[in-house]
Design an enzyme around this catalytic site. Sequence first.
Site, PDB file in Angstrom:
ATOM      1  N   SER A 107      42.127  37.393  33.507  1.00 40.30           N
ATOM      2  CA  SER A 107      40.754  37.894  33.367  1.00 40.30           C
ATOM      3  C   SER A 107      40.379  38.059  31.906  1.00 40.30           C
ATOM      4  O   SER A 107      39.262  37.732  31.499  1.00 40.30           O
ATOM      5  CB  SER A 107      40.603  39.265  34.015  1.00 40.30           C
ATOM      6  N   HIS A 153      38.231  42.222  42.109  1.00 41.30           N
ATOM      7  CA  HIS A 153      37.837  41.638  40.814  1.00 41.30           C
ATOM      8  C   HIS A 153      37.269  42.705  39.882  1.00 41.30           C
ATOM      9  O   HIS A 153      36.464  43.533  40.301  1.00 41.30           O
ATOM     10  CB  HIS A 153      36.798  40.518  41.021  1.00 41.30           C
ATOM     11  N   PRO A 154      37.679  42.638  38.618  1.00 40.54           N
ATOM     12  CA  PRO A 154      37.120  43.595  37.656  1.00 40.54           C
ATOM     13  C   PRO A 154      35.685  43.217  37.321  1.00 40.54           C
ATOM     14  O   PRO A 154      35.315  42.046  37.395  1.00 40.54           O
ATOM     15  CB  PRO A 154      38.020  43.397  36.423  1.00 40.54           C
ATOM     16  N   CYS A 158      32.691  32.587  38.152  1.00 40.45           N
ATOM     17  CA  CYS A 158      33.762  31.948  37.382  1.00 40.45           C
ATOM     18  C   CYS A 158      33.346  31.946  35.907  1.00 40.45           C
ATOM     19  O   CYS A 158      32.537  31.124  35.475  1.00 40.45           O
ATOM     20  CB  CYS A 158      33.996  30.532  37.900  1.00 40.45           C
ATOM     21  N   ALA A 159      33.888  32.889  35.155  1.00 44.27           N
ATOM     22  CA  ALA A 159      33.448  33.104  33.771  1.00 44.27           C
ATOM     23  C   ALA A 159      33.680  31.865  32.909  1.00 44.27           C
ATOM     24  O   ALA A 159      32.883  31.551  32.033  1.00 44.27           O
ATOM     25  CB  ALA A 159      34.174  34.318  33.187  1.00 44.27           C
ATOM     26  N   VAL A 183      30.713  38.605  41.122  1.00 44.76           N
ATOM     27  CA  VAL A 183      31.833  37.726  40.753  1.00 44.76           C
ATOM     28  C   VAL A 183      31.302  36.331  40.435  1.00 44.76           C
ATOM     29  O   VAL A 183      30.517  35.760  41.195  1.00 44.76           O
ATOM     30  CB  VAL A 183      32.891  37.656  41.891  1.00 44.76           C
TER      31      VAL A 183
END
Length: 175
Positions: free
Chosen positions: A84, A67-68, A122-123, A120
């Site tokens: 993303s 993940h970025p 969930c944006a 990380v």
Amino acid sequence: MEMQVVNAMNYEQFVDVFGNVIEKCPLIAAAVWTKRPFPSVSALEKRFGDFIDSLPRSGKEGILRCHPDLAGRDLLRGTLSAESQAEQNRAGLTTLTASQRFQLTELNAAYKNKFHFPFVICARMNDRESIMNQLSSRIHNSPEQELQISIKEVLKICHLRLLDIISPVAHTTKL
Ligand code: 2AL
């Protein structure tokens, strides 16, 4: 997309379509394809979850490491995956002030230094403020807790990405 269409895909098509529901982990889609047919989108989602559950700790950490960073180097360079990019955009991470970006970068670095994987979340289920709050609080967790929380966040991201691909009206079908 109807589930009949999903179930009729060969593995190349399936990996093309679902290869990034777990960020930069097409291997997982390639493995999940074996479990078709999928009666519903939730059955498909469960297969992704089951595969991840079956991995050893190093595999789960490996997923996190794909993940970025939020508002990190890839965002600045324009090298985020399309998914993303849209998620970080929606959470307001593409329009941070210099001081907000600095704060997030510092916290991300401290988090990675402690856990050896990126923070990380969930944006799409958060905004700038809740992301900062979560990061500031989760950094105090144990590695074990963080691994569990982070994998749950990966599954939330997967859930929303699957729904983006398969429209909510077509979630079930007769096999
Ligand atoms: C991300 C991402 O790229 N999209 C999302 O929801 N979360 N990355 C991250 N480090 O949490």
